[in-house]
Write an enzyme that holds these catalytic residues in place. Structure first.
Site, PDB file in Angstrom:
ATOM      1  N   ARG A 121      -1.030   7.946  -3.913  1.00 53.93           N
ATOM      2  CA  ARG A 121      -2.064   7.009  -3.311  1.00 53.93           C
ATOM      3  C   ARG A 121      -3.374   7.741  -2.976  1.00 53.93           C
ATOM      4  NH1 ARG A 121       0.373   4.496   2.013  1.00 53.93           N
ATOM      5  NH2 ARG A 121      -0.834   6.127   3.037  1.00 53.93           N
ATOM      6  N   ASP A 122      -4.275   6.814  -3.289  1.00 54.13           N
ATOM      7  CA  ASP A 122      -5.920   7.361  -2.675  1.00 54.13           C
ATOM      8  C   ASP A 122      -6.207   8.445  -3.554  1.00 54.13           C
ATOM      9  OD1 ASP A 122      -8.041   6.760  -1.494  1.00 54.13           O
ATOM     10  OD2 ASP A 122      -7.686   7.541   0.439  1.00 54.13           O
TER      11      ASP A 122
ATOM     12  N   ASP B 250     -10.454   4.999  11.878  1.00 50.84           N
ATOM     13  CA  ASP B 250     -10.516   5.391  10.406  1.00 50.84           C
ATOM     14  C   ASP B 250     -10.365   6.885  10.203  1.00 50.84           C
ATOM     15  OD1 ASP B 250     -11.447   2.906   9.652  1.00 50.84           O
ATOM     16  OD2 ASP B 250     -13.515   3.375  10.556  1.00 50.84           O
TER      17      ASP B 250
ATOM     18  N   TYR C 143       0.770  -1.200   0.059  1.00 51.98           N
ATOM     19  CA  TYR C 143       0.038   0.081   0.071  1.00 51.98           C
ATOM     20  C   TYR C 143       0.806   1.265  -0.116  1.00 51.98           C
ATOM     21  CZ  TYR C 143      -4.041   2.747   1.494  1.00 51.98           C
ATOM     22  OH  TYR C 143      -4.967   4.008   1.544  1.00 51.98           O
TER      23      TYR C 143
ATOM     24  N   SER D 281      -5.559  10.220   2.652  1.00 53.63           N
ATOM     25  CA  SER D 281      -5.052   9.190   2.814  1.00 53.63           C
ATOM     26  C   SER D 281      -3.690   9.119   1.841  1.00 53.63           C
ATOM     27  CB  SER D 281      -5.692   8.101   2.183  1.00 53.63           C
ATOM     28  OG  SER D 281      -6.978   8.296   2.802  1.00 53.63           O
TER      29      SER D 281
ATOM     30  N   ASP E 121      -7.871   0.077  -2.872  1.00 52.40           N
ATOM     31  CA  ASP E 121      -8.441   1.275  -3.550  1.00 52.40           C
ATOM     32  C   ASP E 121      -7.747   1.744  -4.734  1.00 52.40           C
ATOM     33  OD1 ASP E 121      -9.976   1.363  -1.348  1.00 52.40           O
ATOM     34  OD2 ASP E 121      -9.475   3.356  -0.710  1.00 52.40           O
TER      35      ASP E 121
END
Ligand SMILES: *[C@@H]1O[C@H](CO)[C@@H](O)[C@H](O)[C@H]1NC(C)=O
Ligand SMILES: *[C@@H]1O[C@H](CO)[C@@H](O)[C@H](O)[C@H]1NC(C)=O
Ligand SMILES: *[C@@H]1O[C@H](CO)[C@@H](O)[C@H](O)[C@H]1NC(C)=O
Ligand SMILES: *[C@@H]1O[C@H](CO)[C@@H](O)[C@H](O)[C@H]1NC(C)=O
Length: 451
Positions: A171-172, A404, A166, A178, A218
């Site tokens: 990213r994201d 989260d 990841y 994120s 994702d």
């Protein structure tokens, strides 16, 4: 000397049509760049939004819905020589002991020590022995994977270590909070390849330990639904190339790759499911002939993601009103619908499903709510007894108890979802331990934990 980008822009401005490089984009809705490919590659349709220049030896001779097997050739630009299919030989979990991630065991032990109810504490203590995935969300965590592999190897017997890859650049891409450590603007592609190379070196050093990797939560899913977000359209070609690269580098017999496939409430929608299957097939094809993966992973709420709703999605069960009117409203319906589309596209239809926080359904006010949802409970425990031959194992990818996202509205990483009425507040920053939420998850576990 002109940079390539400037030279290309000049040629385009002069009306000279440039060619896309191998693995570059060559078509798709809204695409205004080159539609021809560099020598040795062919423009292959992937989905309405994306066609890609694939090495001619890998390009299917017809539409990807009618895949043609390609003869093995050497010299795929992304890989040395992928070994033949041992990684797809069977369910990796059968007969193997799943390694417990020490850092998670320690988090849970500290949490148990801080629970006053002796019943709840005894229930929480059971979580110490439930395997979760190790998230390599920064390159600095790769050496830690090595220490876990060494420990699993030393333990002897048939050991399996679970980890998440990841760290894509940008990213994201559909979210802000994120974002990872690498950016495309700052050498992110090369740094990502080095991250993958380092992971490959670790798993090669312990050929007696099985490793299950979930690949890039994702990442590809965002390319199916979120190309209208500029950061996603800009990262599209890199995501595809780099996930293909990861696959090609991790073709060891002890490695089992499951690409992230979002979840029922995201890619399970009728408009998304076929483009998703085609994209997974395209990415696998890009890894070179002979390269393989075990399958796909579905069902979780990403570590930091703003989008992801799962973890609250049941493997099978009554429709969550928040999911209506999606016909594939639980993970099993999604998997059953996706499997034939994958097979048509020559992609292996095997799955693992995250259920770490799926104990309680019907708790979200909207399908897109994902942040520390109130009333959630731990879900079914990891098991190969899945009731569906497509599903290798129920797994716990998301480590329950890690937040989260923060509910602090002044935090730079604050997301409005974490301030909604169905989100538990106050909540700490994403990824940090959230003690009161962990206690709720334990108390609401379904099936219940023995106390
Ligand atoms: C115990 O949990 C509470 C919140 O539930 C927290 O304030 C406290 O710092 C924790 N103590 C330890 C030793 O973890
Ligand atoms: C980009 O990263 C790679 C891998 O670490 C490195 O070899 C290369 O020198 C870097 N390039 C630049 C321009 O920083
Ligand atoms: C990304 O796609 C999902 C699913 O279609 C959608 O709900 C979400 O709003 C999109 N995100 C952005 C930032 O556009
Ligand atoms: C909320 O975030 C701001 C900005 O990071 C910080 O200064 C403040 O201390 C935080 N408040 C709480 C209660 O954590």
């Amino acid at each position: 000397m002109l940079s390539l980008a400037i030279a290309t822009a000049l040629l385009t401005a002069l009306g000279v049509s440039a060619q896309s490089p191998i693995y570059g984009q060559c078509g798709g809705q809204g695409w205004s760049g080159a539609t021809t490919c560099a020598s040795g590659s062919t423009c292959v349709y992937s989905n309405p939004y994306y066609s890609q220049c694939l090495p001619s030896s890998n390009a299917p001779t017809s539409q990807p819905t009618n895949p043609t097997s390609t003869k093995p050739t050497s010299g795929s630009p992304t890989s040395a020589t992928p070994t033949a299919a041992p990684t797809a030989a069977g369910n990796p979990y059968v007969g193997y002991n799943t390694f417990l991630i020490p850092e998670y065991v320690q988090e849970v032990q500290a949490a148990v020590a801080n629970i006053t109810s002796s019943t709840t504490a005894a229930q929480a203590a059971q979580v110490e022995s439930i395997p979760v995935f190790f998230w390599m969300d920064v390159a600095a965590k790769v050496p830690t994977l090595g220490t876990y592999l060494a420990a699993a190897s030393a333990a002897g017997g048939k050991q399996l270590v679970q980890a998440v890859i990841y760290d894509l650049p940008d990213r994201d891409c559909a979210a802000e909070s994120s974002a990872g450590e690498f950016s495309l603007a700052n050498n992110g592609s090369a740094l990502y390849m080095q991250y993958i190379d380092n992971i490959a070196a670790q798993v090669e050093a312990y050929p007696n330990v099985r490793v299950v990797f979930v690949v890039e939560p994702d990442g590809l899913a965002n390319l199916v639904t979120n190309l209208s977000v500029q950061k996603c359209s800009e990262a599209q070609s890199a995501y595809i190339t780099l996930v293909s690269y990861a696959i090609s580098k991790l073709q060891q017999p002890n490695v089992f790759l499951y690409l992230d496939a979002g979840h029922s409430g995201w890619l399970g929608w009728p408009a998304n499911i076929t483009p998703a299957a085609q994209l997974f097939a395209q990415v696998l094809q890009g890894a070179g002939s002979g390269a393989t993966v075990r399958g796909l992973a579905t069902g979780w709420s990403n570590f930091f993601s703003k989008l992801d709703v799962s973890n609250y999605n049941l493997l099978r069960g009554a429709e969550d009103p928040a999911q209506a009117p999606n016909p594939n409203y639980d993970e099993e319906l999604y998997i059953n619908a996706l499997a034939p589309l994958l097979t048509q596209n020559n992609f292996p239809a095997h799955f693992i499903v995250d259920q770490s926080r799926s104990g309680v359904s019907g708790i979200r006010t909207a399908e897109g709510d994902w942040c520390n949802v109130k009333g959630a409970g731990l879900g079914p425990r990891p098991s190969t007894n899945t009731g569906n031959t497509l599903i290798d194992s129920i797994v716990w990818v998301k480590p329950p108890g890690e937040s989260d996202g923060t509910s602090n509205t002044s935090s730079p990483r604050y997301d409005t979802h974490c301030g909604q009425s169905d989100a538990t507040q106050p909540a700490p920053e994403a990824g940090t331990w959230f003690q009161s939420y962990f206690v709720t998850l334990v108390e609401n576990a379904n099936p219940p934990l023995s106390g």
